[in-house]
Scaffold this motif. Structure first.
Motif, short mmCIF file in Angstrom:
data_model
loop_
_atom_site.label_atom_id
_atom_site.label_comp_id
_atom_site.label_asym_id
_atom_site.label_seq_id
_atom_site.Cartn_x
_atom_site.Cartn_y
_atom_site.Cartn_z
N GLY A 139 0.82 -1.20 0.00
CA GLY A 139 0.00 0.00 0.00
C GLY A 139 0.86 1.25 0.00
O GLY A 139 0.54 2.24 -0.68
N GLU A 140 1.96 1.19 0.74
CA GLU A 140 2.85 2.36 0.83
C GLU A 140 3.48 2.69 -0.52
O GLU A 140 3.54 3.86 -0.93
CB GLU A 140 3.97 2.11 1.85
N SER A 141 3.93 1.65 -1.23
CA SER A 141 4.58 1.90 -2.52
C SER A 141 3.56 2.38 -3.56
O SER A 141 3.88 3.24 -4.39
CB SER A 141 5.28 0.64 -3.02
N LEU A 142 2.35 1.86 -3.49
CA LEU A 142 1.32 2.27 -4.43
C LEU A 142 0.96 3.73 -4.21
O LEU A 142 0.84 4.51 -5.16
CB LEU A 142 0.08 1.39 -4.27
N LEU A 143 0.82 4.13 -2.95
CA LEU A 143 0.50 5.52 -2.64
C LEU A 143 1.64 6.43 -3.07
O LEU A 143 1.41 7.51 -3.62
CB LEU A 143 0.24 5.67 -1.14
N ARG A 144 2.87 5.99 -2.87
CA ARG A 144 4.03 6.79 -3.27
C ARG A 144 4.03 7.00 -4.78
O ARG A 144 4.26 8.12 -5.27
CB ARG A 144 5.32 6.09 -2.84
N ASP A 145 3.74 5.93 -5.54
CA ASP A 145 3.72 6.04 -7.00
C ASP A 145 2.62 6.99 -7.47
O ASP A 145 2.83 7.80 -8.38
CB ASP A 145 3.50 4.66 -7.62
#
Length: 321
Positions: A139-145
């Motif tokens: 979830g963190e990487s998706l939000l960052r992207d």
């Protein structure tokens, strides 16, 4: 009531869970079996089954951590209703855990104040996430992207760097939250990255942009000295936006009764489309004071409804985009 999110680390709730299992092992709720501690849920409900709560190595399972978490939530916050949302694959797991809680906390009636809602798995529009294919994301990487792409979209806007970062954060969260909440509970969540960040169509940013547009009209009206008035309606044609705004309380009630936030998401898309159509075809701040006052009242009603609806979905509204 008040809605809030509570986060605990496993290291905080696991020890409490172990103590509870040990305590209620002595009270006959749990049993020892081949060096492990188990709960035989079928003794209380024939549709359920046995699950391990402490394994042969003396380590707690997720079931035990769930007990520690539940006890802590009720002891610290004592909610009228605790809603637990998991993937549909965890339905049987949660049924057994809930039954264990029912037997452990009979006087407190924790189980009667719990609800388990299941959802499908999240997958990309192009297919399911797969560790073998290397397309599993956090979830963190998706939000960052998502935030990085939105930051690129607003890089040429007349805003300070801090404002651009703030917009990227608020709009990025909206893109993800709306993509999940717009889909009916129980079904798989199909996530389309490009559509989620679009400022047009069925997306969180689209709703935020409609709100910002309405706020812009309201600010222009203030400059022009126009005051909103619903009393100026007489003699004017019925606008579809009026009919839709009237439905808002009913939509909220339906969503609450069925614990289905997608009804709110669908409704907000409807009124955003109706508002944009109204904005495109009607001169809101015109020569007629009567027409301008009423149309401005309609814009204000839309703005308030959109903000309230987004707030219910946990989505913020930026000041500019």
């Amino acid at each position: 009531g008040t809605k809030f999110d509570v986060y605990y680390f496993e290291s905080e709730v696991a020890p409490a869970g172990i103590l509870l299992v040990r305590e209620f092992l002595g009270k006959g709720v749990f049993e020892e079996s081949e060096g492990a501690v188990v709960f035989k849920a079928e003794n209380y409900n024939p549709k359920l089954h046995t699950r391990v709560f402490i394994n042969q190595a003396g380590l707690p399972t997720y079931e035990t951590k769930e007990l520690g978490l539940t006890a802590r939530k009720f002891e610290e916050y004592n909610p009228d209703l605790s809603i637990v949302t998991t993937a549909i694959e965890q339905k049987d797991y949660m049924s057994v855990v809930t039954e264990a809680i029912r037997q452990m906390f009979q006087e407190e009636k924790y189980a009667d104040r719990m609800m388990h809602i299941t959802h499908g798995m999240m997958r990309f529009a192009s297919g399911k996430m797969s560790s073998r294919k290397g397309n599993v994301v956090t979830g963190e990487s998706l939000l960052r992207d998502v935030k990085e792409v939105i930051l690129e979209k607003v890089k040429d806007r007349d805003m300070s760097d801090d404002e651009k970062r703030s917009v990227a954060e608020i709009v990025g969260v909206a893109a993800l939250k709306y993509s999940i909440l717009k889909q009916a509970t129980g079904s798989d969540i199909v996530y389309d990255f490009e559509k989620s960040i679009s400022f047009e169509g069925d997306s969180g940013p689209y709703l935020q942009y409609a709100y910002i547009r309405a706020q812009s009209v309201i600010e222009k009206a203030k400059t022009a000295g126009i005051t909103a008035s619903s009393d100026a309606k007489e003699g004017q044609e019925i606008i579809i936006l009026e009919k839709l705004l009237y439905r808002f309380p009913g939509v909220i009630e339906e969503s609450g009764i069925f614990y289905a936030p997608h009804h709110i998401a669908t409704y907000l898309i409807e009124i955003a489309g109706a508002f944009n159509n109204f904005y495109a075809h009607y001169q809101i701040i015109g020569e007629s004071v009567s027409e301008s006052s009423y149309r401005l009242a309609l814009v204000e009603a839309f703005s308030t409804t959109m903000k309230n609806g987004l707030t219910l979905l946990g989505i913020s509204t930026p000041e500019k985009m």
